[in-house]
Scaffold this motif. Structure first.
Motif, PDB file in Angstrom:
ATOM      1  N   ASP A 135       0.837  -1.138  -0.234  1.00  0.00           N
ATOM      2  CA  ASP A 135      -0.100  -0.071  -0.012  1.00  0.00           C
ATOM      3  C   ASP A 135       0.833   1.119  -0.107  1.00  0.00           C
ATOM      4  OD1 ASP A 135       0.774  -0.364   2.696  1.00  0.00           O
ATOM      5  OD2 ASP A 135      -1.224   0.153   3.472  1.00  0.00           O
ATOM      6  N   GLU A 136       2.004   1.200   0.572  1.00  0.00           N
ATOM      7  CA  GLU A 136       2.818   2.336   0.591  1.00  0.00           C
ATOM      8  C   GLU A 136       3.546   2.574  -0.713  1.00  0.00           C
ATOM      9  OE1 GLU A 136       7.040   4.044   2.514  1.00  0.00           O
ATOM     10  OE2 GLU A 136       6.091   2.615   3.668  1.00  0.00           O
ATOM     11  N   ILE A 137       3.848   1.560  -1.536  1.00  0.00           N
ATOM     12  CA  ILE A 137       4.479   1.696  -2.820  1.00  0.00           C
ATOM     13  C   ILE A 137       3.437   2.196  -3.892  1.00  0.00           C
ATOM     14  CG2 ILE A 137       5.275   0.244  -4.756  1.00  0.00           C
ATOM     15  CD1 ILE A 137       6.524  -1.878  -2.615  1.00  0.00           C
ATOM     16  N   ILE A 138       2.056   1.956  -3.699  1.00  0.00           N
ATOM     17  CA  ILE A 138       1.154   2.348  -4.529  1.00  0.00           C
ATOM     18  C   ILE A 138       0.950   3.825  -3.932  1.00  0.00           C
ATOM     19  CG2 ILE A 138      -1.245   1.727  -5.028  1.00  0.00           C
ATOM     20  CD1 ILE A 138      -0.995  -0.924  -4.526  1.00  0.00           C
ATOM     21  N   PRO A 163      -5.763   5.903   1.237  1.00  0.00           N
ATOM     22  CA  PRO A 163      -7.199   5.109   1.104  1.00  0.00           C
ATOM     23  C   PRO A 163      -7.246   4.809  -0.261  1.00  0.00           C
ATOM     24  CG  PRO A 163      -7.250   7.328   2.360  1.00  0.00           C
ATOM     25  CD  PRO A 163      -5.753   6.971   2.032  1.00  0.00           C
ATOM     26  N   GLU A 164      -6.784   5.773  -1.319  1.00  0.00           N
ATOM     27  CA  GLU A 164      -6.798   4.940  -2.656  1.00  0.00           C
ATOM     28  C   GLU A 164      -5.820   3.623  -2.905  1.00  0.00           C
ATOM     29  OE1 GLU A 164      -6.255   7.980  -1.742  1.00  0.00           O
ATOM     30  OE2 GLU A 164      -7.613   9.634  -2.840  1.00  0.00           O
ATOM     31  N   ALA A 165      -4.720   3.823  -2.360  1.00  0.00           N
ATOM     32  CA  ALA A 165      -3.914   2.549  -2.601  1.00  0.00           C
ATOM     33  C   ALA A 165      -4.524   1.390  -1.950  1.00  0.00           C
ATOM     34  CB  ALA A 165      -2.537   2.882  -1.918  1.00  0.00           C
ATOM     35  N   GLN A 166      -5.171   1.400  -0.743  1.00  0.00           N
ATOM     36  CA  GLN A 166      -5.772   0.301  -0.170  1.00  0.00           C
ATOM     37  C   GLN A 166      -7.046  -0.084  -0.839  1.00  0.00           C
ATOM     38  OE1 GLN A 166      -6.180   2.074   3.653  1.00  0.00           O
ATOM     39  NE2 GLN A 166      -4.046   1.451   4.504  1.00  0.00           N
ATOM     40  N   ALA A 167      -7.729   0.804  -1.465  1.00  0.00           N
ATOM     41  CA  ALA A 167      -8.721   0.429  -2.573  1.00  0.00           C
ATOM     42  C   ALA A 167      -8.528  -0.446  -3.552  1.00  0.00           C
ATOM     43  CB  ALA A 167      -9.728   1.925  -2.816  1.00  0.00           C
ATOM     44  N   VAL A 168      -7.289   0.229  -4.128  1.00  0.00           N
ATOM     45  CA  VAL A 168      -6.590  -0.986  -5.327  1.00  0.00           C
ATOM     46  C   VAL A 168      -6.232  -2.207  -4.830  1.00  0.00           C
ATOM     47  CG1 VAL A 168      -4.736  -1.014  -6.794  1.00  0.00           C
ATOM     48  CG2 VAL A 168      -5.838   1.259  -6.715  1.00  0.00           C
ATOM     49  N   LEU A 169      -5.492  -2.176  -3.795  1.00  0.00           N
ATOM     50  CA  LEU A 169      -5.343  -3.852  -3.227  1.00  0.00           C
ATOM     51  C   LEU A 169      -6.533  -4.410  -2.907  1.00  0.00           C
ATOM     52  CD1 LEU A 169      -2.304  -2.726  -0.790  1.00  0.00           C
ATOM     53  CD2 LEU A 169      -2.150  -4.147  -2.808  1.00  0.00           C
ATOM     54  N   LYS A 170      -7.620  -3.969  -2.279  1.00  0.00           N
ATOM     55  CA  LYS A 170      -8.797  -4.584  -2.097  1.00  0.00           C
ATOM     56  C   LYS A 170      -9.520  -5.137  -3.337  1.00  0.00           C
ATOM     57  CE  LYS A 170     -13.401  -4.337   0.064  1.00  0.00           C
ATOM     58  NZ  LYS A 170     -14.055  -3.404   0.931  1.00  0.00           N
ATOM     59  N   SER A 171      -9.342  -4.217  -4.347  1.00  0.00           N
ATOM     60  CA  SER A 171      -9.860  -4.534  -5.842  1.00  0.00           C
ATOM     61  C   SER A 171      -9.451  -5.693  -6.416  1.00  0.00           C
ATOM     62  CB  SER A 171     -10.202  -3.198  -6.607  1.00  0.00           C
ATOM     63  OG  SER A 171     -10.701  -3.676  -7.852  1.00  0.00           O
ATOM     64  N   LEU A 172      -8.178  -5.591  -6.215  1.00  0.00           N
ATOM     65  CA  LEU A 172      -7.188  -6.622  -6.735  1.00  0.00           C
ATOM     66  C   LEU A 172      -7.493  -7.871  -6.349  1.00  0.00           C
ATOM     67  CD1 LEU A 172      -3.788  -4.827  -7.481  1.00  0.00           C
ATOM     68  CD2 LEU A 172      -5.544  -5.592  -9.145  1.00  0.00           C
TER      69      LEU A 172
END
Length: 61
Positions: free
Chosen positions: A8-11, A38-47
């Motif tokens: 999440d930090e990298i994203i 929050p946006e990075a965590q949303a990306v990870l959750k979607s993936l």
């Protein structure tokens, strides 16, 4: 030894750079990249919901 960054930090850092902002500038008491978490965590959750799972960095041999 250099600390390995969580996904999440990298994203979040990449999103910050993509927006044209310096990652490590302090904004409201924290590095600016943290405001993109929050946006990075949303990306990870979607993936993950679509079957992609990040298990951490893999080494190239």
């Amino acid at each position: 030894m250099k600390r390995e960054k969580p996904a999440d930090e990298i994203i979040a850092r990449a999103l910050c750079r993509h927006a044209g902002n310096p990652e490590d500038i302090i904004h409201q008491g924290a590095p600016l990249w943290e405001s993109y978490l929050p946006e990075a965590q949303a990306v990870l959750k979607s993936l993950e919901e679509h079957g992609f799972h990040l298990l951490g960095r893999t080494s190239k041999m």
